[in-house]
Design an enzyme around this catalytic site. Structure first.
Site, PDB file in Angstrom:
ATOM      1  N   ARG A  22      -6.317  -5.122 -12.685  1.00  0.00           N
ATOM      2  CA  ARG A  22      -6.313  -3.811 -12.856  1.00  0.00           C
ATOM      3  C   ARG A  22      -5.269  -3.942 -14.065  1.00  0.00           C
ATOM      4  NH1 ARG A  22      -1.489  -0.382 -11.188  1.00  0.00           N
ATOM      5  NH2 ARG A  22      -1.270  -1.673  -9.437  1.00  0.00           N
TER       6      ARG A  22
ATOM      7  N   GLU B 218      11.254  -7.929  -6.322  1.00  0.00           N
ATOM      8  CA  GLU B 218      11.305  -6.618  -5.556  1.00  0.00           C
ATOM      9  C   GLU B 218      12.234  -6.125  -5.176  1.00  0.00           C
ATOM     10  OE1 GLU B 218       8.239  -2.683  -7.175  1.00  0.00           O
ATOM     11  OE2 GLU B 218       7.804  -3.983  -4.357  1.00  0.00           O
TER      12      GLU B 218
HETATM   13  P1  GTP Z   1       2.844  -0.934  -8.133  1.00  0.00           P
HETATM   14  O1  GTP Z   1       2.140  -1.661  -9.334  1.00  0.00           O
HETATM   15  O2  GTP Z   1       1.634  -0.554  -6.911  1.00  0.00           O
HETATM   16  O3  GTP Z   1       3.839  -1.911  -7.369  1.00  0.00           O
HETATM   17  O4  GTP Z   1       3.426   0.252  -8.449  1.00  0.00           O
HETATM   18  P2  GTP Z   1       4.646   0.197  -9.733  1.00  0.00           P
HETATM   19  O5  GTP Z   1       4.645  -0.866 -11.099  1.00  0.00           O
HETATM   20  O6  GTP Z   1       4.608   1.733 -10.802  1.00  0.00           O
HETATM   21  O7  GTP Z   1       5.973   0.573  -9.158  1.00  0.00           O
HETATM   22  P3  GTP Z   1       6.861   1.211  -7.990  1.00  0.00           P
HETATM   23  O8  GTP Z   1       8.487   1.444  -8.065  1.00  0.00           O
HETATM   24  O9  GTP Z   1       6.199   2.389  -8.623  1.00  0.00           O
HETATM   25  O10 GTP Z   1       5.801   0.969  -6.963  1.00  0.00           O
HETATM   26  C1  GTP Z   1       6.110  -0.273  -5.593  1.00  0.00           C
HETATM   27  C2  GTP Z   1       6.061  -0.114  -4.739  1.00  0.00           C
HETATM   28  O11 GTP Z   1       6.993   1.105  -4.396  1.00  0.00           O
HETATM   29  C3  GTP Z   1       4.506   0.604  -4.267  1.00  0.00           C
HETATM   30  O12 GTP Z   1       3.871  -0.814  -3.628  1.00  0.00           O
HETATM   31  C4  GTP Z   1       4.980   0.857  -2.791  1.00  0.00           C
HETATM   32  O13 GTP Z   1       5.430  -0.177  -2.042  1.00  0.00           O
HETATM   33  C5  GTP Z   1       5.894   1.399  -2.968  1.00  0.00           C
HETATM   34  N1  GTP Z   1       5.422   2.948  -3.638  1.00  0.00           N
HETATM   35  C6  GTP Z   1       5.684   3.872  -5.197  1.00  0.00           C
HETATM   36  N2  GTP Z   1       5.200   4.762  -4.401  1.00  0.00           N
HETATM   37  C7  GTP Z   1       4.827   4.956  -3.429  1.00  0.00           C
HETATM   38  C8  GTP Z   1       4.255   6.445  -2.817  1.00  0.00           C
HETATM   39  O14 GTP Z   1       3.970   6.875  -2.972  1.00  0.00           O
HETATM   40  N3  GTP Z   1       3.894   5.571  -2.025  1.00  0.00           N
HETATM   41  C9  GTP Z   1       4.503   5.202  -0.773  1.00  0.00           C
HETATM   42  N4  GTP Z   1       4.299   4.831   0.607  1.00  0.00           N
HETATM   43  N5  GTP Z   1       5.125   4.368  -1.468  1.00  0.00           N
HETATM   44  C10 GTP Z   1       5.577   3.670  -2.509  1.00  0.00           C
HETATM   45 MG    MG Z   2       3.729  -3.272  -5.468  1.00  0.00          MG
END
Ligand code: GTP
Ligand code: MG
Length: 240
Positions: free
Chosen positions: A91, A174
């Site tokens: 991705r 994280e």
């Molecule tokens: P990723 O690339 O998916 O890790 O997202 P990011 O780099 O934008 O990071 P972000 O901090 O937004 O989210 C990381 C993690 O938070 C995800 O892998 C989930 O564990 C959690 N998370 C974020 N958004 C959501 C959501 O809308 N619903 C749920 N259930 N979990 C979320």
């Molecule tokens: Mg994640």
């Protein structure tokens, strides 16, 4: 849905499938050729998780001794699965090298700290970040600013050392801090999101419903916190 739209969709699925399986081969080759370094990398992430988990357990222990109350309900940890690591590499278009993966993927090691009350989250985060071997890389406060989905949690990306016989190595971890209510919502939302059978004409309604539930869970956190504050005030007065 018209026939054309349907055909376009099928074509897109086919392209995705071909692209994914091609990259999968490439990934399998990479893992096979780098079996030892990949295993070592994953083991280091596991070690960093142990370090971070211990830090939170120590903070919790100290808080319990001092205030007779445990601010942490539970801690969950995980190393990212190979499958989800591959998806993210693809991705984000990350080159297939250990260095590039370590540099660009910040959630291979994950620690989730579930707290009783909202203010415990900020107190614990501060104590954790004040430690001189924890380096904050990024902070995302989805409690002050919830995601459009309704998701709430405090996210910290940190680097922390693990101590090897050659010396120390900084590892990215994280940390997600949440209340029980935030975790309840996020766990169910995660489960629901992967249900493929949701009809498209219902998706707006379902998103609104989840947002509504998120607001209810947030209100619940606030009320619980207030109850706790009242009890704490009363305890203080008794001590005086
Ligand atoms: P990723 O690339 O998916 O890790 O997202 P990011 O780099 O934008 O990071 P972000 O901090 O937004 O989210 C990381 C993690 O938070 C995800 O892998 C989930 O564990 C959690 N998370 C974020 N958004 C959501 C959501 O809308 N619903 C749920 N259930 N979990 C979320
Ligand atoms: Mg994640």
């Amino acid at each position: 849905m018209g026939r054309r739209e349907l055909e376009e969709r099928i074509e897109k699925r086919r392209e995705d499938f071909v692209r994914n399986s091609l990259l999968s081969d490439e990934f399998i080759d990479f893992v096979q050729e780098n079996l030892k370094p990949v295993n070592t990398m994953m083991a280091y992430y596991q070690c960093a998780i142990m370090e971070v988990e211990t830090k939170f357990k120590v903070l919790s222990e100290q808080h319990s001794l001092e205030y007779d109350r445990n601010p942490i309900e539970s801690i969950k940890t995980r190393v990212k699965s190979m499958e989800s690591l591959l998806k993210k590499i693809r991705r984000k278009n990350i080159p297939l090298t250990i260095d590039a993966i370590e540099e660009n993927i910040q959630d291979i090691a994950g620690v989730r700290v579930i707290c009783a009350f909202q203010d415990d989250i900020y107190k614990l985060a501060k104590c954790f970040l004040d430690q001189d071997d924890v380096i904050l890389i990024q902070k995302k406060d989805y409690i002050a600013n919830p995601k459009p989905s309704g998701y709430r949690s405090l996210h910290l990306i940190v680097k922390t050392p693990i101590f090897l016989k050659e010396g120390k190595k900084m590892i990215t971890v994280e940390v997600q801090l949440r209340t029980i209510a935030m975790d309840f919502w996020a766990s169910l939302e995660h489960k629901l999101r992967y249900k493929k059978s949701i009809p498209e004409d219902q998706s707006k309604y379902l998103a609104e419903e989840m947002m509504d539930c998120a607001q209810i869970s947030s209100a619940l956190d606030e009320r619980m916190q207030k109850v706790r504050d009242v009890i704490m005030q009363a305890e203080k007065k008794e001590e005086e």
